[in-house]
Structure formats: C-alpha cells, structure tokens
Design a protein around this motif. Sequence first.
Motif, PDB file in Angstrom:
ATOM      1  N   SER A 130       0.836  -1.198   0.000  1.00 36.83           N
ATOM      2  CA  SER A 130       0.000   0.000   0.000  1.00 36.83           C
ATOM      3  C   SER A 130       0.873   1.251   0.000  1.00 36.83           C
ATOM      4  N   ALA A 167      -3.489  -6.325  -5.375  1.00 41.40           N
ATOM      5  CA  ALA A 167      -4.066  -5.871  -4.102  1.00 41.40           C
ATOM      6  C   ALA A 167      -5.302  -6.683  -3.738  1.00 41.40           C
ATOM      7  N   VAL A 176      -6.191   3.328  -1.016  1.00 42.31           N
ATOM      8  CA  VAL A 176      -4.989   2.654  -0.522  1.00 42.31           C
ATOM      9  C   VAL A 176      -4.847   2.865   0.984  1.00 42.31           C
ATOM     10  N   ALA A 204      -4.884  -0.093   3.738  1.00 42.59           N
ATOM     11  CA  ALA A 204      -3.804  -0.261   4.711  1.00 42.59           C
ATOM     12  C   ALA A 204      -4.360  -0.265   6.132  1.00 42.59           C
TER      13      ALA A 204
END
Length: 122
Positions: free
Chosen positions: A19, A56, A107, A111
């Motif tokens: 991230s 991701a 992002v 995270a």
Amino acid sequence: MNAMLRQPTSLDRLAIGLSGLCLVHCLATAVFVATLASAGGLLGSELVHEIGLGVAMILGAFSLGRGITEHGYMMPSAVGGLGLGAMGGALTLPHDGSELVATMVGVGILALGHRLNQMARD
C-alpha cells in the motif's frame, strides 16, 4: 504451530508495504507527469493500475479473509474491502487528478484494514 500463526501477520505487513509503494507510485506518477511526459505515460499506464489492483485484491482477499477465520472479526475485512472498492472505482474516473485522490484514499483505507487485521491477531 507458532510459525503458522505468524505467517498471516507477515502477509498483512507485506500488504501494508505494498500500500505504501502504491502511494509512492501515485505521487511519483503525478510528479513525472508534471515534468516528464514520456515517463508519466509509462507509469500512468492503465495496465500498471489494473495489475496493481489485481495484486491488491488477491493479497487482500487472502490476508483479510484468513484473518476472519482466525480471529473472527469482520471489521478489518470490511474496512479493507471498502478500500479495494475505492481503488477499483478510481479506475473509472478521468485522469484529471480525481483518480489520483480516490486511489490514494482507497490505498489508505486498505492499509488501515490490514492494520486492524494485524491488531485483531495480537
């Protein structure tokens, strides 16, 4: 047995690191686009974004999903899923700066989901 319990935490750390790399990529792309059109064209390629989102999603699904089975809390996975959704939605936005902002927000949320997952294990 103890090593098996530590492995998902390592995946969360990896995901948090990725991230961070994504944020660096987004900022670097903005700088390169502003200064070097040819480098910005390469880093700003849709393929880079689609592959990054795919990685991701796979890592998030595995790490956050495994967290649900281990600690039983849905919140980290829900937060991470919201971040992935924001990242995916950013791909549909025009390249006028709004995509960059939406990606960076996504992002950050992702995270946070991985961090919550880590905290739930500890």
